[in-house]
Scaffold this active site. Sequence first.
Site, mmCIF file in Angstrom:
data_model
loop_
_atom_site.group_PDB
_atom_site.id
_atom_site.type_symbol
_atom_site.label_atom_id
_atom_site.label_comp_id
_atom_site.label_asym_id
_atom_site.label_seq_id
_atom_site.Cartn_x
_atom_site.Cartn_y
_atom_site.Cartn_z
ATOM 1 N N VAL A 9 0.841 -1.200 0.000
ATOM 2 C CA VAL A 9 0.000 0.000 0.000
ATOM 3 C C VAL A 9 0.880 1.255 0.000
ATOM 4 O O VAL A 9 0.581 2.240 -0.682
ATOM 5 C CB VAL A 9 -0.962 0.017 1.218
ATOM 6 N N CYS A 10 1.979 1.210 0.732
ATOM 7 C CA CYS A 10 2.837 2.387 0.916
ATOM 8 C C CYS A 10 3.298 3.032 -0.394
ATOM 9 O O CYS A 10 3.177 4.250 -0.539
ATOM 10 C CB CYS A 10 4.042 2.042 1.783
ATOM 11 N N PRO A 11 3.806 2.271 -1.359
ATOM 12 C CA PRO A 11 4.278 2.945 -2.571
ATOM 13 C C PRO A 11 3.157 3.611 -3.363
ATOM 14 O O PRO A 11 3.395 4.600 -4.062
ATOM 15 C CB PRO A 11 4.966 1.845 -3.376
#
EC number: 1.11.1.26
Length: 180
Positions: free
Chosen positions: A53-55
Amino acid sequence: MSRFLGVSESFPTFSVPSVVSLEKGKEFTTIDNEKIKGRWSVFFFWPMDFTFVCPTEIAEFNKSYKQFLDRETDLYGASTDSQYVHLAWRQNHEDLKGLLFPMLADNKKELSEALGILHPTEKVPFRATYIVDPEGIIRWVSVNDLSVGRNVKEVLRTLDALQTDELCPCNWEKGQSTIK
């Protein structure tokens, strides 16, 4: 877990190593309170590098970077990974190679602890976003659980509202009337 810092409180004193470039010899710098003094700032935290999810969030903030600059606002991304892990992730993830803002390495977890945003068992930051005014006061906070990405458009909308220094009704957007 330390106490959660919220709206109207001072952003904590901090000094952290950061990745600012992929150019050999210019990869790292230190970001601290002196660098943010006198400017609007947005800080957004993610749980950890080399995840899924972070990128998507980091890339979306990067796509909107010019919109933050147009609002005279500096953008900072952060996790508790080291600057070396940040650099490796940037070098190996296509969406992160061209980042225009620093990746803060809160590897000692001091800033995350001071903000009170560490997950109680995982000990990684929640997906927390802070808008900090030029005096270093927290003006807006949004915190998502580890699995849910945030909305960059809402961060920009809220920044616009805060920068009017006026009363803004529900769903207000830049260009609309404020409450007199």
